[in-house]
Design a protein around this motif. Sequence first.
Motif, PDB file in Angstrom:
ATOM      1  N   LEU A 149      14.781   0.890  -5.741  1.00 57.20           N
ATOM      2  CA  LEU A 149      13.386   1.238  -5.410  1.00 57.20           C
ATOM      3  C   LEU A 149      12.460  -0.159  -4.812  1.00 57.20           C
ATOM      4  CD1 LEU A 149      11.174   3.475  -5.308  1.00 57.20           C
ATOM      5  CD2 LEU A 149      10.392   2.888  -7.336  1.00 57.20           C
ATOM      6  N   HIS A 150      11.862   0.081  -3.895  1.00 59.87           N
ATOM      7  CA  HIS A 150      11.376  -1.206  -3.186  1.00 59.87           C
ATOM      8  C   HIS A 150       9.828  -1.203  -3.117  1.00 59.87           C
ATOM      9  CE1 HIS A 150      15.047  -2.729  -1.696  1.00 59.87           C
ATOM     10  NE2 HIS A 150      15.352  -1.619  -1.132  1.00 59.87           N
ATOM     11  N   THR A 151       9.214  -2.323  -3.490  1.00 61.75           N
ATOM     12  CA  THR A 151       7.742  -2.529  -3.570  1.00 61.75           C
ATOM     13  C   THR A 151       7.159  -2.727  -2.231  1.00 61.75           C
ATOM     14  OG1 THR A 151       7.778  -4.716  -4.274  1.00 61.75           O
ATOM     15  CG2 THR A 151       7.808  -2.894  -6.165  1.00 61.75           C
ATOM     16  N   VAL A 152       6.162  -2.791  -1.985  1.00 59.54           N
ATOM     17  CA  VAL A 152       5.251  -3.354  -1.122  1.00 59.54           C
ATOM     18  C   VAL A 152       5.694  -4.969  -0.774  1.00 59.54           C
ATOM     19  CG1 VAL A 152       3.502  -1.664  -0.571  1.00 59.54           C
ATOM     20  CG2 VAL A 152       2.872  -3.981  -1.885  1.00 59.54           C
ATOM     21  N   GLU A 153       5.319  -5.565   0.211  1.00 60.87           N
ATOM     22  CA  GLU A 153       5.676  -7.162   0.174  1.00 60.87           C
ATOM     23  C   GLU A 153       4.796  -7.877  -0.820  1.00 60.87           C
ATOM     24  OE1 GLU A 153       5.866 -10.513   3.452  1.00 60.87           O
ATOM     25  OE2 GLU A 153       6.495  -8.394   4.001  1.00 60.87           O
ATOM     26  N   LYS A 154       3.516  -7.794  -0.641  1.00 56.98           N
ATOM     27  CA  LYS A 154       2.642  -8.570  -1.452  1.00 56.98           C
ATOM     28  C   LYS A 154       1.366  -7.638  -1.984  1.00 56.98           C
ATOM     29  CE  LYS A 154       0.628 -12.943  -1.768  1.00 56.98           C
ATOM     30  NZ  LYS A 154       0.763 -14.531  -1.538  1.00 56.98           N
ATOM     31  N   VAL A 155       0.609  -8.133  -3.057  1.00 53.81           N
ATOM     32  CA  VAL A 155      -0.581  -7.410  -3.284  1.00 53.81           C
ATOM     33  C   VAL A 155      -1.655  -8.631  -3.445  1.00 53.81           C
ATOM     34  CG1 VAL A 155      -1.968  -6.217  -4.979  1.00 53.81           C
ATOM     35  CG2 VAL A 155       0.343  -5.161  -4.330  1.00 53.81           C
ATOM     36  N   GLU A 156      -2.668  -8.735  -2.952  1.00 53.66           N
ATOM     37  CA  GLU A 156      -3.763  -9.419  -3.060  1.00 53.66           C
ATOM     38  C   GLU A 156      -4.493  -8.875  -3.933  1.00 53.66           C
ATOM     39  OE1 GLU A 156      -3.978 -12.335  -1.448  1.00 53.66           O
ATOM     40  OE2 GLU A 156      -2.376 -11.823   0.251  1.00 53.66           O
ATOM     41  N   LEU A 157      -4.525  -9.664  -5.380  1.00 50.42           N
ATOM     42  CA  LEU A 157      -4.975  -9.056  -6.366  1.00 50.42           C
ATOM     43  C   LEU A 157      -6.419  -8.990  -6.243  1.00 50.42           C
ATOM     44  CD1 LEU A 157      -3.230 -10.987  -9.522  1.00 50.42           C
ATOM     45  CD2 LEU A 157      -3.131  -8.605  -8.553  1.00 50.42           C
ATOM     46  N   ASP A 158      -7.266  -9.993  -5.652  1.00 54.69           N
ATOM     47  CA  ASP A 158      -8.733  -9.945  -5.481  1.00 54.69           C
ATOM     48  C   ASP A 158      -9.092  -8.753  -4.731  1.00 54.69           C
ATOM     49  OD1 ASP A 158      -7.486 -11.087  -3.102  1.00 54.69           O
ATOM     50  OD2 ASP A 158      -9.359 -12.067  -2.548  1.00 54.69           O
ATOM     51  N   LYS A 159      -8.166  -8.026  -3.820  1.00 56.35           N
ATOM     52  CA  LYS A 159      -8.617  -7.040  -2.952  1.00 56.35           C
ATOM     53  C   LYS A 159      -8.040  -5.732  -3.987  1.00 56.35           C
ATOM     54  CE  LYS A 159      -7.552  -8.476   1.565  1.00 56.35           C
ATOM     55  NZ  LYS A 159      -6.626  -8.325   2.759  1.00 56.35           N
ATOM     56  N   TYR A 160      -7.255  -5.954  -4.902  1.00 53.78           N
ATOM     57  CA  TYR A 160      -6.861  -4.741  -5.725  1.00 53.78           C
ATOM     58  C   TYR A 160      -7.657  -4.404  -6.889  1.00 53.78           C
ATOM     59  CZ  TYR A 160      -3.450  -1.699  -7.599  1.00 53.78           C
ATOM     60  OH  TYR A 160      -2.455  -0.379  -7.984  1.00 53.78           O
ATOM     61  N   LEU A 161      -8.400  -5.378  -7.349  1.00 49.83           N
ATOM     62  CA  LEU A 161      -9.187  -5.155  -8.389  1.00 49.83           C
ATOM     63  C   LEU A 161     -10.312  -4.264  -8.248  1.00 49.83           C
ATOM     64  CD1 LEU A 161      -9.547  -9.191  -9.769  1.00 49.83           C
ATOM     65  CD2 LEU A 161      -8.029  -7.130 -10.589  1.00 49.83           C
ATOM     66  N   GLY A 162     -10.975  -3.719  -9.423  1.00 49.31           N
ATOM     67  CA  GLY A 162     -11.789  -2.724  -9.073  1.00 49.31           C
ATOM     68  C   GLY A 162     -11.519  -1.374  -9.623  1.00 49.31           C
ATOM     69  N   VAL A 163     -12.227  -0.334  -9.223  1.00 55.50           N
ATOM     70  CA  VAL A 163     -12.183   0.884  -9.582  1.00 55.50           C
ATOM     71  C   VAL A 163     -11.408   1.851  -8.511  1.00 55.50           C
ATOM     72  CG1 VAL A 163     -13.418   3.323  -9.982  1.00 55.50           C
ATOM     73  CG2 VAL A 163     -14.214   1.358 -10.614  1.00 55.50           C
ATOM     74  N   TRP A 164     -10.160   2.386  -9.149  1.00 54.67           N
ATOM     75  CA  TRP A 164      -9.480   3.553  -8.349  1.00 54.67           C
ATOM     76  C   TRP A 164      -9.366   4.905  -8.875  1.00 54.67           C
ATOM     77  CZ3 TRP A 164      -6.577   2.059  -4.098  1.00 54.67           C
ATOM     78  CH2 TRP A 164      -6.275   0.611  -3.643  1.00 54.67           C
ATOM     79  N   TYR A 165      -9.511   5.813  -8.032  1.00 52.04           N
ATOM     80  CA  TYR A 165      -9.513   7.103  -8.757  1.00 52.04           C
ATOM     81  C   TYR A 165      -8.300   7.934  -8.682  1.00 52.04           C
ATOM     82  CZ  TYR A 165     -14.456   6.657  -8.425  1.00 52.04           C
ATOM     83  OH  TYR A 165     -15.983   6.088  -8.470  1.00 52.04           O
ATOM     84  N   GLU A 166      -7.517   8.483  -9.425  1.00 56.86           N
ATOM     85  CA  GLU A 166      -6.287   9.045  -9.553  1.00 56.86           C
ATOM     86  C   GLU A 166      -6.639  10.440  -8.486  1.00 56.86           C
ATOM     87  OE1 GLU A 166      -3.602   9.898 -13.050  1.00 56.86           O
ATOM     88  OE2 GLU A 166      -4.639  11.757 -12.458  1.00 56.86           O
ATOM     89  N   VAL A 167      -5.968  10.740  -7.636  1.00 53.00           N
ATOM     90  CA  VAL A 167      -6.031  11.750  -6.866  1.00 53.00           C
ATOM     91  C   VAL A 167      -4.711  12.841  -6.864  1.00 53.00           C
ATOM     92  CG1 VAL A 167      -7.673  10.913  -5.289  1.00 53.00           C
ATOM     93  CG2 VAL A 167      -5.158  10.695  -4.687  1.00 53.00           C
ATOM     94  N   ALA A 168      -3.566  12.220  -7.509  1.00 51.37           N
ATOM     95  CA  ALA A 168      -2.390  12.759  -7.670  1.00 51.37           C
ATOM     96  C   ALA A 168      -1.487  12.132  -8.614  1.00 51.37           C
ATOM     97  CB  ALA A 168      -1.763  13.304  -6.373  1.00 51.37           C
ATOM     98  N   ARG A 169      -0.494  12.791  -9.431  1.00 48.75           N
ATOM     99  CA  ARG A 169       0.448  12.229 -10.117  1.00 48.75           C
ATOM    100  C   ARG A 169       1.501  13.222 -10.550  1.00 48.75           C
ATOM    101  NH1 ARG A 169      -3.821  13.712 -14.237  1.00 48.75           N
ATOM    102  NH2 ARG A 169      -2.889  15.088 -15.914  1.00 48.75           N
ATOM    103  N   LYS A 170       2.634  12.540 -11.162  1.00 48.52           N
ATOM    104  CA  LYS A 170       3.431  13.398 -11.930  1.00 48.52           C
ATOM    105  C   LYS A 170       2.938  13.479 -13.127  1.00 48.52           C
ATOM    106  CE  LYS A 170       7.941  12.996 -10.847  1.00 48.52           C
ATOM    107  NZ  LYS A 170       8.077  14.366 -10.614  1.00 48.52           N
TER     108      LYS A 170
END
Length: 195
Positions: free
Chosen positions: A39-60
């Motif tokens: 399994l491969h991830t994305v290349e990079k995550v910019e933490l300052d852009k990732y922080l904050g609120v996320w809403y779950e819309v689907a899950r296993k």
Amino acid sequence: MTTNDLPKAGFKLAKIAVGGVVLIGLGMATMAYAKNKPLHTVEKVELDKYLGVWYEVARKPMYFQNKCDRDVSATYTLNENGNIGVDNRCYSKDGQLNESVGEAFIKNAPFNTKLKVSFLPESVRWLPVGRGDYWVLKIDDAYQTVLVGEPRRRYLWVLSRSAQPDQAVVKEYLDYAQSIGYDIGDVIYTKQTQK
């Protein structure tokens, strides 16, 4: 249709049935092949852009979210020690707020795409036990939608900055999950009552 046409019609139906079985078999073989690939991830995550609120819309389905009926969210903040604070919230069927506060440890800085998350009591979180994988598998350039999973492909989340995202985008992310070996036949679509 005459009696002479019956064998031809039966032959056509048999061809269609065989074709359908072949297509289903190819789809299952493709999924099995994808599931066995790393399994491969994305290349990079910019933490300052990732922080904050996320809403779950689907899950296993997963045991630790059995009490979650609706309005599931995750809030990520940067701790003083450089780790990520995690505040997961959801409401049960009877309207009770459930909250899990934890900490995420980055495992592949500076790429920030593979984390380990612990919900152990804060006093023992430093122990490298009881931590779950949190891998960023797909994210858009504007950091509005993300697919998160783990290497055994048992857990999966589609998160959005919007509680009511475009369903075509959600489908795109789930289709991608399936293409990399996830079984999405049991995906739960999260009820979000906020706008």
